[in-house]
Scaffold this motif. Structure first.
Motif, short mmCIF file in Angstrom:
data_model
loop_
_atom_site.label_atom_id
_atom_site.label_comp_id
_atom_site.label_asym_id
_atom_site.label_seq_id
_atom_site.Cartn_x
_atom_site.Cartn_y
_atom_site.Cartn_z
N GLY A 36 15.19 -4.24 3.26
CA GLY A 36 13.84 -3.80 3.55
C GLY A 36 13.35 -2.92 2.41
N TYR A 37 12.09 -2.49 2.48
CA TYR A 37 11.54 -1.70 1.38
C TYR A 37 10.38 -0.85 1.86
CZ TYR A 37 8.14 -5.55 1.36
OH TYR A 37 7.20 -6.47 1.73
N ARG A 38 10.02 0.15 1.01
CA ARG A 38 8.91 1.06 1.33
C ARG A 38 8.32 1.60 0.03
NH1 ARG A 38 8.71 6.75 2.51
NH2 ARG A 38 10.96 6.83 2.11
N ASN A 39 7.01 1.64 -0.05
CA ASN A 39 6.33 2.19 -1.21
C ASN A 39 6.37 3.71 -1.13
OD1 ASN A 39 4.63 3.02 -3.26
ND2 ASN A 39 2.94 1.67 -2.72
N ILE A 40 7.11 4.34 -2.03
CA ILE A 40 7.25 5.80 -2.01
C ILE A 40 6.41 6.46 -3.10
CG2 ILE A 40 9.56 5.74 -1.00
CD1 ILE A 40 10.70 6.16 -3.81
N GLY A 41 5.62 5.65 -3.82
CA GLY A 41 4.81 6.19 -4.91
C GLY A 41 3.43 6.61 -4.45
N VAL A 76 19.29 -2.36 0.63
CA VAL A 76 20.10 -3.57 0.71
C VAL A 76 21.44 -3.18 1.29
CG1 VAL A 76 21.12 -5.51 -0.52
CG2 VAL A 76 18.95 -4.56 -1.30
N GLY A 77 21.74 -3.68 2.48
CA GLY A 77 22.95 -3.25 3.16
C GLY A 77 22.82 -1.79 3.55
N GLU A 78 23.83 -0.99 3.24
CA GLU A 78 23.81 0.43 3.56
C GLU A 78 23.28 1.29 2.42
OE1 GLU A 78 24.57 1.58 6.55
OE2 GLU A 78 24.97 -0.47 7.22
N LYS A 79 22.94 0.67 1.29
CA LYS A 79 22.54 1.43 0.11
C LYS A 79 21.03 1.45 -0.07
CE LYS A 79 26.78 0.82 -2.61
NZ LYS A 79 27.34 0.42 -3.92
N MET A 80 20.53 2.56 -0.62
CA MET A 80 19.12 2.73 -0.93
C MET A 80 18.97 2.80 -2.45
SD MET A 80 17.99 2.87 2.20
CE MET A 80 16.30 3.43 2.03
N TYR A 81 17.97 2.12 -2.97
CA TYR A 81 17.70 2.13 -4.40
C TYR A 81 16.22 2.46 -4.62
CZ TYR A 81 21.88 -0.88 -4.24
OH TYR A 81 23.11 -1.40 -3.99
N ALA A 121 0.83 -1.20 0.00
CA ALA A 121 0.00 0.00 0.00
C ALA A 121 0.87 1.25 0.00
CB ALA A 121 -0.92 0.00 1.22
N VAL A 122 0.28 2.38 -0.41
CA VAL A 122 1.01 3.65 -0.39
C VAL A 122 1.52 3.92 1.02
CG1 VAL A 122 0.83 6.14 -0.74
CG2 VAL A 122 -0.36 4.58 -2.29
N GLY A 123 2.82 4.16 1.15
CA GLY A 123 3.42 4.40 2.46
C GLY A 123 3.73 3.14 3.23
N GLY A 124 3.30 1.98 2.73
CA GLY A 124 3.56 0.72 3.43
C GLY A 124 4.96 0.21 3.18
N GLY A 125 5.37 -0.75 3.99
CA GLY A 125 6.70 -1.31 3.81
C GLY A 125 7.06 -2.28 4.91
N SER A 126 8.32 -2.63 4.94
CA SER A 126 8.80 -3.66 5.87
C SER A 126 9.05 -3.14 7.27
CB SER A 126 10.08 -4.29 5.33
OG SER A 126 11.08 -3.30 5.14
N GLU A 127 9.07 -1.81 7.42
CA GLU A 127 9.33 -1.21 8.74
C GLU A 127 10.62 -1.74 9.33
OE1 GLU A 127 5.88 -1.55 11.25
OE2 GLU A 127 4.87 0.10 10.20
N GLY A 128 11.71 -1.43 8.69
CA GLY A 128 13.02 -1.90 9.13
C GLY A 128 13.56 -2.95 8.19
N THR A 129 14.69 -3.52 8.55
CA THR A 129 15.33 -4.52 7.71
C THR A 129 15.34 -5.87 8.40
OG1 THR A 129 17.52 -3.98 8.63
CG2 THR A 129 16.84 -2.81 6.63
N ILE A 130 15.50 -6.93 7.60
CA ILE A 130 15.61 -8.28 8.13
C ILE A 130 16.86 -8.93 7.54
CG2 ILE A 130 13.14 -8.55 8.48
CD1 ILE A 130 13.08 -10.29 5.95
N VAL A 131 17.34 -9.97 8.17
CA VAL A 131 18.51 -10.73 7.74
C VAL A 131 18.22 -12.21 7.94
CG1 VAL A 131 20.95 -11.20 8.15
CG2 VAL A 131 20.10 -8.86 8.36
N HIS A 132 18.55 -13.01 6.95
CA HIS A 132 18.37 -14.46 7.08
C HIS A 132 19.24 -15.15 6.04
CE1 HIS A 132 15.62 -14.31 3.55
NE2 HIS A 132 15.25 -13.15 4.09
N ASP A 133 19.28 -16.47 6.04
CA ASP A 133 20.06 -17.22 5.06
C ASP A 133 19.35 -17.23 3.71
OD1 ASP A 133 22.17 -17.97 6.75
OD2 ASP A 133 21.00 -19.63 7.56
#
Length: 211
Positions: free
Chosen positions: A191-196, A169-174, A141-153
């Motif tokens: 992690g990710y976030r809908n910015i559209g 991804v890591g320290e970079k934003m795309y 959804a607009v404004g929705g996202g993972s709310e932080g980052t996760i790490v796993h195998d």
């Protein structure tokens, strides 16, 4: 303990003599699943063999299904690889699991399985218990996202079906848009976030399954 399983269709059809019956499907041998789990952990044959207490040549034979591990060895392997024997010996997929229709696919709120807001997962794999990967359409959804980052195998790949998403991804934003794809190892914080201004949809595949 058999390393291979077979199932046949209910119609009882028989194949022509000398040809493998098309109605019989063989489950992936456990060697395939063990090798997959080892590679997901980023371990070499030598590293796993040392931790399990067997030779590299024996481990290689087990992964190629040229040798069947003892129950003790199998227990040691699944402990190191953080999997379980039940998943290795799970029955094969049947014809009922080949195709899934949009109206039949389950939708899971991401907040029910991990931190997140405004994200729904449309599950693309109908038999998740036996799959070596997980595949979902992330509906954000607009404004929705993972709310932080996760790490796993594991590893993951995504393809943006629609929308504008900020991907970390890591320290970079795309910023990824419709038609963009991405790939990264899952041990990098992500992690990710809908910015559209509209709902975003991403086809997302990761292995092994994490949901």
């Amino acid at each position: 303990m058999s390393a291979r399983l077979q199932i046949s269709r209910k119609n009882g059809a028989k194949a022509a003599p000398g040809r493998p019956p098309s109605e019989v499907r063989e489950a992936p041998p456990i060697g395939v699943k063990l090798r997959h789990a080892r590679k997901v952990k980023g371990m070499t044959l030598a590293e796993l063999a040392e931790q399990v207490g067997i030779s590299v040549s024996m481990l290689s034979k087990i992964e190629r299904d040229q040798a069947v591990p003892s129950l003790h060895t199998l227990h040691s392997m699944v402990r190191v690889l953080e999997t379980n024997i039940a998943s290795l010996l799970a029955p094969p997929l049947t014809d009922d699991h080949v195709v899934s229709h949009p109206q039949d696919r389950p939708h899971i709120s991401v907040s029910s399985v991990r931190p997140g807001h405004g994200v729904t997962l449309e599950c693309l794999i109908s038999d998740r218990a036996t799959a070596l990967m997980d595949a979902n359409i992330h509906v954000i959804a607009v404004g929705g996202g993972s709310e932080g980052t996760i790490v796993h195998d594991g590893q993951e790949v995504g393809y943006v079906l629609e929308g504008d998403v900020e991907l970390q991804v890591g320290e970079k934003m795309y910023v990824v848009k419709e038609g963009d794809s991405f790939f990264f190892p899952s041990n990098m914080p992500h992690g990710y976030r809908n910015i559209g201004a509209t709902v975003a949809r991403i086809l997302w595949v990761n292995t092994p399954a994490t949901f």
